[in-house]
Design an enzyme around this catalytic site. Sequence first.
Site, PDB file in Angstrom:
ATOM      1  N   ARG A 233      -8.972 -11.132 -10.924  1.00 15.43           N
ATOM      2  CA  ARG A 233      -8.458 -10.226 -12.264  1.00 15.43           C
ATOM      3  C   ARG A 233      -8.456  -8.938 -12.973  1.00 15.43           C
ATOM      4  O   ARG A 233      -9.390 -10.057 -12.983  1.00 15.43           O
ATOM      5  CB  ARG A 233      -7.216 -10.982 -12.905  1.00 15.43           C
ATOM      6  CG  ARG A 233      -6.551 -12.345 -12.781  1.00 15.43           C
ATOM      7  CD  ARG A 233      -5.272 -12.378 -11.922  1.00 15.43           C
ATOM      8  NE  ARG A 233      -4.916 -13.020 -11.899  1.00 15.43           N
ATOM      9  CZ  ARG A 233      -4.249 -13.979 -10.259  1.00 15.43           C
ATOM     10  NH1 ARG A 233      -3.938 -13.033  -9.681  1.00 15.43           N
ATOM     11  NH2 ARG A 233      -3.440 -14.582  -9.829  1.00 15.43           N
ATOM     12  N   GLY A 234      -7.726  -8.394 -12.597  1.00 14.94           N
ATOM     13  CA  GLY A 234      -8.501  -7.308 -13.934  1.00 14.94           C
ATOM     14  C   GLY A 234      -9.298  -5.924 -12.852  1.00 14.94           C
ATOM     15  O   GLY A 234     -10.033  -5.058 -13.288  1.00 14.94           O
ATOM     16  N   CYS A 235      -9.661  -6.756 -11.506  1.00 19.36           N
ATOM     17  CA  CYS A 235     -10.978  -5.707 -10.983  1.00 19.36           C
ATOM     18  C   CYS A 235      -9.647  -4.503 -10.388  1.00 19.36           C
ATOM     19  O   CYS A 235      -8.864  -5.449  -9.837  1.00 19.36           O
ATOM     20  CB  CYS A 235     -11.301  -6.621  -9.401  1.00 19.36           C
ATOM     21  SG  CYS A 235     -12.667  -5.981  -9.182  1.00 19.36           S
ATOM     22  N   ALA A 236     -10.433  -3.517 -10.157  1.00 19.75           N
ATOM     23  CA  ALA A 236     -10.007  -2.286  -9.517  1.00 19.75           C
ATOM     24  C   ALA A 236      -9.558  -2.683  -7.458  1.00 19.75           C
ATOM     25  O   ALA A 236      -8.358  -1.943  -7.506  1.00 19.75           O
ATOM     26  CB  ALA A 236     -10.813  -1.195  -9.588  1.00 19.75           C
ATOM     27  N   SER A 237     -10.641  -3.139  -6.904  1.00 17.92           N
ATOM     28  CA  SER A 237     -10.422  -3.161  -6.201  1.00 17.92           C
ATOM     29  C   SER A 237      -9.768  -4.958  -5.479  1.00 17.92           C
ATOM     30  O   SER A 237      -9.873  -5.685  -6.640  1.00 17.92           O
ATOM     31  CB  SER A 237     -11.692  -3.772  -5.169  1.00 17.92           C
ATOM     32  OG  SER A 237     -12.368  -2.665  -5.247  1.00 17.92           O
TER      33      SER A 237
END
Length: 64
Positions: A47-51
């Site tokens: 969660r919260g990762c740009a990818s």
Amino acid sequence: MTTTLDEIVANFELLDEWDDRYRYLIELGKSLEPLPEEAHNDANKVRGCASQVWLDMHSEDGPG
């Protein structure tokens, strides 16, 4: 050659900068087999990762 969890932790602790840690994680990931499609699920999603990123860990003793 397989990297042990203890080696990963020791190497990670040597890296002070977040971008060095990030590059180290990317390097480790490139040495792995691709994650099977069935592991691309909500339980494994970062969660919260740009990818789009999924993690699934297993130890020599069994699932993590």
